[in-house]
Design a protein around this motif. Sequence first.
Motif, PDB file in Angstrom:
ATOM      1  N   SER A   1      -1.377  -2.510  -3.974  1.00 15.54           N
ATOM      2  CA  SER A   1       0.023  -2.105  -3.994  1.00 15.54           C
ATOM      3  C   SER A   1       0.717  -2.555  -5.272  1.00 15.54           C
ATOM      4  CB  SER A   1       0.737  -2.665  -2.766  1.00 15.54           C
ATOM      5  OG  SER A   1       2.076  -2.248  -2.759  1.00 15.54           O
ATOM      6  N   ARG A   2       0.537  -3.818  -5.658  1.00 12.61           N
ATOM      7  CA  ARG A   2       1.172  -4.343  -6.869  1.00 12.61           C
ATOM      8  C   ARG A   2       0.696  -3.622  -8.122  1.00 12.61           C
ATOM      9  NH1 ARG A   2      -0.549  -8.733  -8.587  1.00 12.61           N
ATOM     10  NH2 ARG A   2      -2.091  -9.271  -7.034  1.00 12.61           N
ATOM     11  N   THR A   3      -0.577  -3.281  -8.166  1.00 13.32           N
ATOM     12  CA  THR A   3      -1.171  -2.758  -9.386  1.00 13.32           C
ATOM     13  C   THR A   3      -1.034  -1.250  -9.524  1.00 13.32           C
ATOM     14  OG1 THR A   3      -2.758  -4.580  -9.266  1.00 13.32           O
ATOM     15  CG2 THR A   3      -3.292  -2.776 -10.765  1.00 13.32           C
ATOM     16  N   TYR A   4      -1.095  -0.516  -8.411  1.00 16.34           N
ATOM     17  CA  TYR A   4      -1.189   0.943  -8.512  1.00 16.34           C
ATOM     18  C   TYR A   4      -0.021   1.731  -7.925  1.00 16.34           C
ATOM     19  CZ  TYR A   4      -5.862  -0.353  -9.863  1.00 16.34           C
ATOM     20  OH  TYR A   4      -6.929  -0.922 -10.504  1.00 16.34           O
ATOM     21  N   SER A   5       0.823   1.136  -7.112  1.00 11.54           N
ATOM     22  CA  SER A   5       1.911   1.891  -6.465  1.00 11.54           C
ATOM     23  C   SER A   5       2.800   2.614  -7.469  1.00 11.54           C
ATOM     24  CB  SER A   5       2.767   0.983  -5.594  1.00 11.54           C
ATOM     25  OG  SER A   5       2.062   0.626  -4.434  1.00 11.54           O
ATOM     26  N   ALA A   6       3.161   1.952  -8.557  1.00  8.86           N
ATOM     27  CA  ALA A   6       4.092   2.539  -9.510  1.00  8.86           C
ATOM     28  C   ALA A   6       3.460   3.650 -10.354  1.00  8.86           C
ATOM     29  CB  ALA A   6       4.651   1.455 -10.431  1.00  8.86           C
ATOM     30  N   SER A   7       2.145   3.621 -10.531  1.00  5.97           N
ATOM     31  CA  SER A   7       1.504   4.568 -11.451  1.00  5.97           C
ATOM     32  C   SER A   7       0.711   5.679 -10.776  1.00  5.97           C
ATOM     33  CB  SER A   7       0.577   3.813 -12.402  1.00  5.97           C
ATOM     34  OG  SER A   7      -0.472   3.185 -11.680  1.00  5.97           O
ATOM     35  N   ILE A   8       0.465   5.565  -9.485  1.00  5.89           N
ATOM     36  CA  ILE A   8      -0.459   6.510  -8.847  1.00  5.89           C
ATOM     37  C   ILE A   8       0.185   7.842  -8.458  1.00  5.89           C
ATOM     38  CG2 ILE A   8      -0.251   5.797  -6.426  1.00  5.89           C
ATOM     39  CD1 ILE A   8      -3.485   5.853  -6.609  1.00  5.89           C
ATOM     40  N   GLY A   9       1.496   7.883  -8.372  1.00  2.00           N
ATOM     41  CA  GLY A   9       2.141   9.139  -7.994  1.00  2.00           C
ATOM     42  C   GLY A   9       2.439   9.193  -6.512  1.00  2.00           C
ATOM     43  N   ASN A  10       2.343  10.389  -5.942  1.00  2.00           N
ATOM     44  CA  ASN A  10       2.737  10.627  -4.561  1.00  2.00           C
ATOM     45  C   ASN A  10       1.636  10.194  -3.585  1.00  2.00           C
ATOM     46  OD1 ASN A  10       4.167  11.424  -2.367  1.00  2.00           O
ATOM     47  ND2 ASN A  10       3.952  13.628  -2.732  1.00  2.00           N
ATOM     48  N   ALA A  11       1.519   8.875  -3.417  1.00  2.55           N
ATOM     49  CA  ALA A  11       0.516   8.296  -2.520  1.00  2.55           C
ATOM     50  C   ALA A  11       1.100   7.081  -1.824  1.00  2.55           C
ATOM     51  CB  ALA A  11      -0.733   7.891  -3.309  1.00  2.55           C
ATOM     52  N   SER A  12       0.554   6.777  -0.668  1.00  2.00           N
ATOM     53  CA  SER A  12       0.891   5.563   0.062  1.00  2.00           C
ATOM     54  C   SER A  12      -0.197   4.537  -0.258  1.00  2.00           C
ATOM     55  CB  SER A  12       0.922   5.863   1.555  1.00  2.00           C
ATOM     56  OG  SER A  12       0.925   4.676   2.300  1.00  2.00           O
ATOM     57  N   VAL A  13       0.207   3.359  -0.716  1.00  2.00           N
ATOM     58  CA  VAL A  13      -0.753   2.327  -1.084  1.00  2.00           C
ATOM     59  C   VAL A  13      -0.502   1.093  -0.234  1.00  2.00           C
ATOM     60  CG1 VAL A  13      -1.732   0.949  -2.964  1.00  2.00           C
ATOM     61  CG2 VAL A  13      -0.773   3.213  -3.459  1.00  2.00           C
ATOM     62  N   THR A  14      -1.524   0.697   0.538  1.00  3.83           N
ATOM     63  CA  THR A  14      -1.418  -0.501   1.368  1.00  3.83           C
ATOM     64  C   THR A  14      -2.380  -1.562   0.827  1.00  3.83           C
ATOM     65  OG1 THR A  14      -3.163   0.152   2.922  1.00  3.83           O
ATOM     66  CG2 THR A  14      -0.919   0.950   3.389  1.00  3.83           C
ATOM     67  N   GLY A  15      -2.645  -2.560   1.612  1.00  5.82           N
ATOM     68  CA  GLY A  15      -3.524  -3.645   1.191  1.00  5.82           C
ATOM     69  C   GLY A  15      -4.960  -3.230   0.956  1.00  5.82           C
ATOM     70  N   TYR A  16      -5.393  -2.127   1.558  1.00 10.94           N
ATOM     71  CA  TYR A  16      -6.776  -1.687   1.397  1.00 10.94           C
ATOM     72  C   TYR A  16      -6.937  -0.172   1.371  1.00 10.94           C
ATOM     73  CZ  TYR A  16      -6.576  -0.785   6.388  1.00 10.94           C
ATOM     74  OH  TYR A  16      -6.226  -0.292   7.613  1.00 10.94           O
ATOM     75  N   CYS A  17      -5.845   0.592   1.422  1.00 12.94           N
ATOM     76  CA  CYS A  17      -5.955   2.051   1.527  1.00 12.94           C
ATOM     77  C   CYS A  17      -4.986   2.757   0.597  1.00 12.94           C
ATOM     78  CB  CYS A  17      -5.686   2.485   2.969  1.00 12.94           C
ATOM     79  SG  CYS A  17      -5.848   4.269   3.237  1.00 12.94           S
ATOM     80  N   ILE A  18      -5.486   3.817  -0.042  1.00  8.76           N
ATOM     81  CA  ILE A  18      -4.667   4.718  -0.841  1.00  8.76           C
ATOM     82  C   ILE A  18      -4.744   6.078  -0.154  1.00  8.76           C
ATOM     83  CG2 ILE A  18      -4.324   5.808  -3.085  1.00  8.76           C
ATOM     84  CD1 ILE A  18      -5.795   3.318  -4.285  1.00  8.76           C
ATOM     85  N   ARG A  19      -3.602   6.538   0.341  1.00  7.50           N
ATOM     86  CA  ARG A  19      -3.555   7.770   1.123  1.00  7.50           C
ATOM     87  C   ARG A  19      -2.683   8.790   0.402  1.00  7.50           C
ATOM     88  NH1 ARG A  19      -1.682   5.514   5.422  1.00  7.50           N
ATOM     89  NH2 ARG A  19      -3.729   4.923   6.135  1.00  7.50           N
TER      90      ARG A  19
END
Length: 139
Positions: free
Chosen positions: A99-117
């Motif tokens: 979440s800290r590393t990829y939430s801002a750059s990944i686009g329209n995705a939900s990022v949790t502790g172990y899942c990118i949806r």
Amino acid sequence: MDIPEQIEAYLASQPQPKQTDLRQLHARVVAEFPGCRLWFTDGTNEGGKVVANPNIGYGVYTINYANGSSREFYRIGLSANTTGISVYVLGLDDKTYLSRTYSASIGNASVTGYCIRFKRLSVINADALHAAIQYGMTV
């Protein structure tokens, strides 16, 4: 049926355009990590009850349980879900890293502790997704 055949059958069973996105992700992971251990789980438990979506797995790590037992499992999981695709990055000690590393750059995705949806590959930054996959495979 061996694991590559199970994976192909699973991919072929997915509707378009989800099938194309899953095939692209699968091909890229296999190309980036040739020889990695492949897994396929059909989502059923020992009793045959459906408990999860089927998953394609890549790599291997050991899960250590509180009772002292352990088992091998995959590092990266790829799965279709009702609204799109889930990529699981397992075995991370820091549950805030994705979440800290990829939430801002990944686009329209939900990022949790172990899942990118996400719904489609076209709505996310694929390079950010693959950076998360690479991290998960090498940590």
